[in-house]
Design an enzyme around this catalytic site. Structure first.
Site, PDB file in Angstrom:
ATOM      1  N   ASP A  38     -19.826  22.531 -15.919  1.00 16.01           N
ATOM      2  CA  ASP A  38     -20.498  22.003 -14.725  1.00 16.01           C
ATOM      3  C   ASP A  38     -20.020  20.601 -14.343  1.00 16.01           C
ATOM      4  O   ASP A  38     -19.934  19.711 -15.183  1.00 16.01           O
ATOM      5  CB  ASP A  38     -22.016  21.926 -14.973  1.00 16.01           C
ATOM      6  CG  ASP A  38     -22.655  23.302 -15.005  1.00 16.01           C
ATOM      7  OD1 ASP A  38     -21.925  24.306 -15.076  1.00 16.01           O
ATOM      8  OD2 ASP A  38     -23.896  23.362 -14.964  1.00 16.01           O
ATOM      9  N   ASP A  44     -23.520  34.100 -12.731  1.00 18.40           N
ATOM     10  CA  ASP A  44     -23.428  33.064 -13.768  1.00 18.40           C
ATOM     11  C   ASP A  44     -23.682  33.667 -15.148  1.00 18.40           C
ATOM     12  O   ASP A  44     -24.729  34.271 -15.392  1.00 18.40           O
ATOM     13  CB  ASP A  44     -24.480  31.996 -13.406  1.00 18.40           C
ATOM     14  CG  ASP A  44     -24.277  30.708 -14.161  1.00 18.40           C
ATOM     15  OD1 ASP A  44     -23.471  30.680 -15.093  1.00 18.40           O
ATOM     16  OD2 ASP A  44     -24.967  29.732 -13.802  1.00 18.40           O
TER      17      ASP A  44
HETATM   18  C1  GLA Z   1     -25.116  26.853 -14.609  1.00 22.43           C
HETATM   19  C2  GLA Z   1     -24.092  26.762 -13.486  1.00 22.43           C
HETATM   20  C3  GLA Z   1     -24.571  25.749 -12.452  1.00 22.43           C
HETATM   21  C4  GLA Z   1     -25.921  26.188 -11.911  1.00 22.43           C
HETATM   22  C5  GLA Z   1     -26.923  26.358 -13.050  1.00 22.43           C
HETATM   23  C6  GLA Z   1     -28.220  26.989 -12.575  1.00 22.43           C
HETATM   24  O1  GLA Z   1     -25.200  25.661 -15.335  1.00 22.43           O
HETATM   25  O2  GLA Z   1     -22.841  26.411 -13.990  1.00 22.43           O
HETATM   26  O3  GLA Z   1     -23.623  25.650 -11.399  1.00 22.43           O
HETATM   27  O4  GLA Z   1     -25.775  27.389 -11.200  1.00 22.43           O
HETATM   28  O5  GLA Z   1     -26.401  27.182 -14.083  1.00 22.43           O
HETATM   29  O6  GLA Z   1     -29.129  27.240 -13.594  1.00 22.43           O
END
Ligand code: GLA
Length: 407
Positions: free
Chosen positions: A228, A157
């Site tokens: 997200d 990520d």
């Molecule tokens: C980001 C990702 C999510 C999750 C969070 C965790 O927002 O896109 O899917 O993994 O981080 O902190």
């Protein structure tokens, strides 16, 4: 990645032929390990339900529940720990787990003992999105650590890498920033390969700079195409619409990822849960459930384990569905399936049943001629699609049909 696998297969076959030409003994062909993510990965991820609270026990419970509910039999194999498992690095740079995850190797052994696989989470920056230690400058060390634990899947990520590296080191130069980002993902891709364990590599950088164009070449098995997902219809429908045009980039081993499932979360209606799942299947999306497994309602389990719909998602041809046309607030998508079959999804995006009253399918736009015999994948009943039939759908519901022999 594909090239090197083909070479490996070719060299093994050659070795066999060569040896048989030299002498009587025909050595058995060594079978290389199956490539990971030949179909979109299926499993469960901790983030959408537990977020930062997830513990070792929650992951064990999830593994138990995946088996007990029949989800494992339906194809859900990966149990993925998302953010917040990390502690700090020691003097040798080795990353340690925090007190919520006392023994990652033991946890992996437990998950494996259920016939499941374990996923983990990190990122190319100094910190993860939740502010925990990430892999910057420790990529090889971390990849080896994951392999030593028996990890099978890595979600990587972007998070702090964007601010602390890209924006800080190349301010006002977006092109240079994107090159840094791609190099960072490449570095972990190489580190995973060198660690020598098949690990699904999931890129999470929210679809910036068209990852579908560069992620497969650096070993990415899936890449997020959007920000997200949230457990509300607006978020889900928005994401569906952002997938149009991406179909050509998906295929066995490399998939567009419209984010994890919210089926069973928030206040989604049953119709919305069905549409969410139908459309992720049409999109050949990874199916990573994110719900409260021990308290899963029967109707949610029925959606997640609907074998007709899962089969569309997992179709071995791996051809992602496309948006064919919209009429008013009704969207029509189609997906080519193996054996010449086809899936058609009719989605009522309107806020009322009246939005699809009356709705008549335009078969010609789908490349079809005359009545089409199919199966309604939610009722499991036979259905014949004609242009005259009025299709009425509840708000945000989807008619999903498989046509075995489209004409
Ligand atoms: C980001 C990702 C999510 C999750 C969070 C965790 O927002 O896109 O899917 O993994 O981080 O902190």
């Amino acid at each position: 990645m594909h090239v090197s696998r083909s070479l490996l297969i070719a060299s093994l076959v050659f070795a066999t032929i060569a040896s048989s030409a030299q002498g009587p003994a025909i050595r058995p062909v060594a079978h290389p390990p199956l490539p990971v993510a030949a179909t979109p990965p299926m499993g469960w991820n901790s983030w959408n339900f537990f977020a930062g609270k997830v513990t070792d026990q929650d992951i064990r419970n999830a593994a138990d529940q995946i088996v007990a509910t029949g989800m494992k039999d339906a194809g859900y194999i990966y149990i993925n720990i998302d953010d917040t498992w990390e502690a700090e690095r020691d003097a040798s740079g080795v990353l340690h787990t925090n007190s919520k995850f006392p023994d990652m190797k033991a946890l992996a052994d437990y998950v494996h003992s259920k016939g499941l696989k374990l996923g983990i989470y990190s990122g190319p920056g100094l910190k993860t999105c939740a502010g925990f230690a990430a892999s910057l400058d420790h990529e090889a060390q971390d990849a080896q650590l994951y392999a030593s634990w028996g990890i099978d899947y890595l979600k990587y990520d972007l998070c702090s890498f964007r601010r602390d590296e890209m924006a800080a080191k190349a301010p006002n130069d977006k092109a240079a920033q994107m090159r840094m980002m791609i190099a960072a993902y490449d570095k972990m891709g190489k580190a995973l390969k060198e660690a020598g364990r098949p690990i699904v590599y999931s890129l999470c950088q929210y679809g910036w700079d068209s990852p579908w164009e560069w992620a497969p070449a650096l070993g990415g098995n899936l890449w997020r195409t959007t920000g997200d997902v949230q457990a509300n219809w607006g978020s889900i429908y928005n994401i569906i619409n952002q997938q149009a045009g991406l179909a050509k980039y998906a295929g066995p081993g490399h998939w567009n990822d419209p984010d994890m499932l919210e089926v069973g979360n928030g206040r989604l209606t049953l119709a919305e849960n069905r549409s969410h799942f139908s459309m992720w299947a049409m999109l050949a999306a990874p199916l990573l459930a994110g719900n409260d497994l021990p308290n899963m309602k029967p109707e949610i389990k029925a959606i997640l384990t609907n074998s007709n719909v899962v089969a569309v998602d997992q179709d071995k041809l791996g051809r992602q569905g496309t948006h064919v046309y919209s009429d008013g607030e009704v969207d029509v998508w189609s997906r080519s399936l193996s054996g010449g079959a086809m899936a058609v999804a009719v989605l009522n995006a309107g806020s009322d049943r009246v939005a699809s009253h009356p709705f008549h399918l335009n078969l010609a736009k789908l490349g079809l001629h005359g009545p089409q015999k199919g199966k309604d994948l939610w009722t499991s009943k036979d259905i014949t699609l004609t242009e005259n039939m009025p299709i009425e759908l509840d708000s945000h519901d989807t008619l999903l049909v498989r046509i075995a022999s489209p004409k």
